[in-house]
Design an enzyme around this catalytic site. Structure first.
Site, mmCIF file in Angstrom:
data_model
loop_
_atom_site.group_PDB
_atom_site.id
_atom_site.type_symbol
_atom_site.label_atom_id
_atom_site.label_comp_id
_atom_site.label_asym_id
_atom_site.label_seq_id
_atom_site.Cartn_x
_atom_site.Cartn_y
_atom_site.Cartn_z
ATOM 1 N N THR A 89 86.691 17.591 80.176
ATOM 2 C CA THR A 89 87.158 18.816 80.845
ATOM 3 C C THR A 89 88.643 18.744 81.180
ATOM 4 O OG1 THR A 89 84.953 19.098 81.800
ATOM 5 C CG2 THR A 89 86.739 20.354 82.784
ATOM 6 N N SER A 114 67.581 3.150 65.036
ATOM 7 C CA SER A 114 68.499 2.008 64.914
ATOM 8 C C SER A 114 67.920 0.701 65.431
ATOM 9 C CB SER A 114 69.807 2.316 65.642
ATOM 10 O OG SER A 114 69.582 2.507 67.026
ATOM 11 N N LYS A 142 78.092 1.072 71.146
ATOM 12 C CA LYS A 142 77.203 -0.089 71.101
ATOM 13 C C LYS A 142 77.994 -1.395 71.223
ATOM 14 C CE LYS A 142 73.614 2.207 68.376
ATOM 15 N NZ LYS A 142 72.851 2.255 67.112
#
Length: 846
Positions: free
Chosen positions: A428, A753, A796
């Protein structure tokens, strides 16, 4: 007491008459009347004049003539709904009500076939036998003396007294509330001593339905009669209260309208005397002048003129005139042709973006590219304008000018960006920075939880209080038709019976359609093609495909530790020092301390919690300064952080873990950033009963796993079973019940995954080999053992680095994605790229 015993003795005598006593034989004419119920023993005072009754028919005439001849009386009974009082050949006792009234005829008169008589009630009676039906009904009746009822015991006396008081109170309230009854009607109840006659009196006075009055007449028991009356009075009281409320509301509306009319006329007269009259005509003249000077499309101008002509014909106090004024106010005050000039200084724009945000190089580069393209279009349009002017000057009047090239007339469309990333990464605030860099107005609309399509398209003017949608409201607030318009949390739109806001946004966010966006309130097309729309989302999966296809997605991954450190030093800490009344000379937090806060007290992809923790440090120091406990400059080091923030909240998740059989470490990505997963596998022996029944082995999967992740587990199990020879384990090792669990069980998880992670944990159980906790892996597994690429690689890797992972196994298809991953994230971690599951087994178990 003596009165009760005497009454009880009388009652016993009535219930057990002597054998020698004969029942009185009373024969009376019977008149069935369905709309007249006469109560006995009413006092000869208003409102109890004799009943005036008008009837017609031979049976009624014959019955009344016989009554006046015998001067004995007439019995009135209420017939069943399907019975009429004239022409009944074989009427029976069952066709009439069980209890009726014996009345005394005071006067009788014939008039053109009709009969009129005056009657007064005497007794309750019941029919013992029908004697005849011609020329009128004659029956033998018995008087029912309800006042002989005996009340035994103190409790029943109290109950009877309570019923009397309750009925009398409700009757008094009805008389006081309604204008149908005189006040003295309520005073008469004080003079009636018998409870039964009090009930008869109240039922006779009130304007009740004949069915309700008959119910009271048939109640021989005084207690039952009072109970029935209480129910009827409670309903009548509610009806009177509701009637009064409705009348009061209606009268209030009428009085308010009259009062407003008189006040308006008085105000108009006063203003006229003072020379300050504001006539509707003056307002219309002002609107016409505003319409003349406002630059707007031709269709909108025609609509405004038409509405203005309608307004001129209305009365100033008409409610419709207010609706028309509001509509014209919106139509004339929208920025139809009002634009702000873009700042096309690329270097200044990049400086502004760097001042407000650290990192986010891809997004900043895309914004600068857009400004560069707009600058070229502006420059080319200016050159084209100069060329056309020179050409017209050189061309004779009789030679037509050539048409300009197509690319010179191309209208550049603003892009539509979608910033996707976890919370707290600055989506934002980045929109505000873009507006500042381009020198445009900024409008923000939150879409989170929005369910109503009218919030986007507006309400039609047929509804009271209708207004335009959020899009046009934002443009009017910005006073410009080319602002930066941020649609926040677009992935959290809802849908219900009021429509689908996401479907309404399809037109808004399509550059091929939004040049003629039509709001339901205005019903006039508005050009949105100059607006630069920016949407934000935490995830793309919940955004409809058609809506997602219209936007250019820019991913804002989580920040690295070094990026968080720089953001904290350059942006967060100075802001918190100012917010808490401190200066840099009073408080200094070194880099090691900030790094400790990042690693040990926050676990997030963004920096919101980091700013909160820094704010806590500033507040605690502000208190120490305010209490005079410290002076000069306070330096906070990494060792003193626990004194301010308490013990560490987070530690490396793999720290202290040992290599175990059946536990593998995986990586996942959520809307809040990356996370590590521990996949646990266990096998257990079957019971003797299960072995005897030869039931097939079962695979249990827990941890709130979604359908995709459950299918990945089944695929991994099938693949590991097929690799028994390659892994050198007994094929029957996995032909038992298997339980796969992924903590934490309270958090839903899904995605493909984790396929190679589940397969590795199963292979560990089958071979009896342990897995190092320092190794994490991610990748989708096929049934043939191929390892497919995955998404969210940066998130990750960040999660693995925070958890203390030393080695990560990644699909070879993701190798080219490492170009976009900063080197400081990759440092300290060894990456192994695999294409087949056999390579994973070799890396883990070798």
């Amino acid at each position: 007491m003596e009165t009760q015993e005497r009454a009880h003795s009388q009652n016993e005598q009535q219930r057990e008459p002597r054998a020698t006593e004969k029942k009185p034989n009373r024969e009376f004419p019977v008149l069935p009347l369905d709309d007249l119920v006469v109560f006995p023993h009413m006092p000869p005072v208003p409102p109890f004049p004799p009943h005036h009754v008008a009837l017609s028919g031979e049976m009624a005439t014959a019955a009344l003539e016989a009554t006046t001849r015998s001067e004995r009386g007439l019995c009135i009974f209420r017939p069943n709904p399907d019975i009429t009082y004239d022409g009944i050949p074989n009427i029976t006792k069952a066709d009439l009500s069980p209890i009726g009234s014996l009345v005394h005829i005071l006067r009788f008169k014939k008039d053109d076939g009709d009969v009129l008589f005056l009657a007064h009630g005497r007794e309750r009676v019941k029919i013992e036998e029908i004697l005849s039906t011609e020329p009128f009904i004659s029956a033998r009746v018995a008087i029912v003396n309800s006042e002989a009822e005996i009340v035994d015991g103190l409790h029943q006396n109290l109950e009877l007294e309570a019923l009397v008081r309750s009925n009398e109170e409700m009757f008094q309230r009805i008389v006081a509330m309604s204008g149908r009854y005189q006040e003295e009607y309520g005073a008469i109840t004080k003079t009636i001593e018998q409870p039964g006659r009090l009930a008869d009196y109240i039922a006779a006075v009130l304007d009740l339905k004949s069915t309700d009055k008959q119910r009271i007449l048939e109640a021989v028991s005084v207690t039952k009669r009072l109970n029935s009356l209480a129910i009827i009075l409670a309903r009548e009281l509610d009806l009177h209260e509701l009637e009064n409320k409705i009348q009061h509301s209606a009268q209030s509306v009428i009085n308010k309208g009259q009062r407003e009319y008189y006040l308006r006329e008085q105000l108009k007269a006063i203003q006229t005397e003072l020379g300050e009259a504001e006539d509707l005509g003056l307002e219309i003249d002002e609107l016409r002048e505003q319409l003349r000077t406002t630059v707007m499309p031709e269709k909108a101008k025609q609509t405004a003129e038409k509405e203005l002509n309608r307004l001129a014909k209305m009365q100033s106090f008409s409610p419709e005139s207010t609706v028309s004024r509001n509509y014209l106010d919106w139509l004339l005050n929208l920025p139809w042709e009002v634009s702000t000039e873009d700042s096309l200084n690329l270097r200044a724009a990049k400086t502004v973006l760097d001042e407000d945000h650290y990192g986010l190089e891809k997004v900043k580069e895309r914004i600068v590219e857009h400004l560069a393209v707009r600058m070229l279009h502006t420059r080319r349009a200016k050159d084209n304008s100069d060329t056309e002017r020179d050409r017209h000057a050189e061309t004779s009047a009789d030679v037509p000018a050539q048409k300009p090239a197509a690319f010179l007339t191309y209208e550049m469309k603003s892009p539509i960006f979608c910033f996707v990333g976890p919370p707290g990464v600055g989506k934002t605030s980045l929109g505000r920075s873009i507006a500042r860099a381009m020198d445009r107005k900024f409008v923000r609309v939150s879409l989170g939880g929005m369910h109503d399509e009218a919030e986007i398209r507006g309400h039609r003017r047929t509804y009271i209080g209708s207004m335009p949608g959020r899009i046009l409201k934002g443009l009017r607030t910005a006073e410009s038709n080319n602002p930066i318009f941020m649609l926040d949390e677009i992935d959290k739109l809802g849908t219900d019976f009021r429509g689908d806001p996401g479907a309404a946004l399809l037109e808004v966010l399509d550059p091929e359609q939004n040049h003629a966006f039509t709001d339901n309130y205005l019903d006039v097309p508005f050009d949105l093609s100059k607006v630069m729309f920016i949407t934000t989302a935490n995830q793309l999966d919940t955004i409809p495909i058609a809506l997602r296809d219209r936007m250019e997605t820019l991913e804002l991954a989580g920040y690295t530790t070094n990026e968080k450190l720089q953001i904290a030093k350059q942006y967060l800490l100075p802001r918190q020092l100012t917010a808490n009344g401190l200066t840099a000379e009073q408080l200094h937090i070194d880099d090691a301390a900030i790094d400790t806060v990042i690693s040990a007290y926050t676990r997030e992809a963004g920096v919101r919690n980091l700013e909160r923790e820094l704010g806590t440090l500033c507040r605690k120091e502000a208190r120490r300064i305010a209490e005079g406990m410290t002076a000069g400059t306070t330096k906070i080091s990494a060792k003193s952080i626990p004194d301010y923030l308490g013990p560490e909240k987070f530690t490396a998740e793999v720290a202290g873990r040992k290599a175990e059989i059946g536990i593998a470490t995986g990586l996942s990505v959520t809307p809040a950033g990356g996370e590590i997963l521990f996949v646990e596998v266990a096998t257990y022996s079957r019971t003797a009963g299960e072995r005897e029944r030869a039931q097939p082995s079962q695979l249990r999967i827990t941890g709130q796993l979604g359908n995709v992740m459950q299918e990945s587990a089944q695929t991994a199990l099938s693949y590991v079973k097929s690799q028994a020879a390659a892994l050198h384990f007994n094929p029957g090792a996995l032909d038992t019940d298997i339980h796969i669990h992924v903590p934490a069980g309270a958090i839903p998880k899904d995605g493909p995954s984790a396929g190679i992670t589940i397969a590795t944990a199963l292979a560990s159980i089958a071979t009896g080999k342990s897995i190092s906790p320092d190794i994490a892996m991610t990748g989708e597994l096929t049934l043939r053992g191929r390892v497919l690429p995955i998404g969210g690689l940066k998130e990750k890797i960040l999660a693995a680095k925070q958890a203390g992972i030393k080695k990560i196994i990644v699909p070879r298809g993701n190798e080219n994605h490492f170009v976009d991953i900063p080197e400081d994230i990759q440092s300290g971690i060894t990456f192994r790229f695999v294409e087949f599951m056999s390579e994973v087994f070799q890396e883990i178990f070798s």
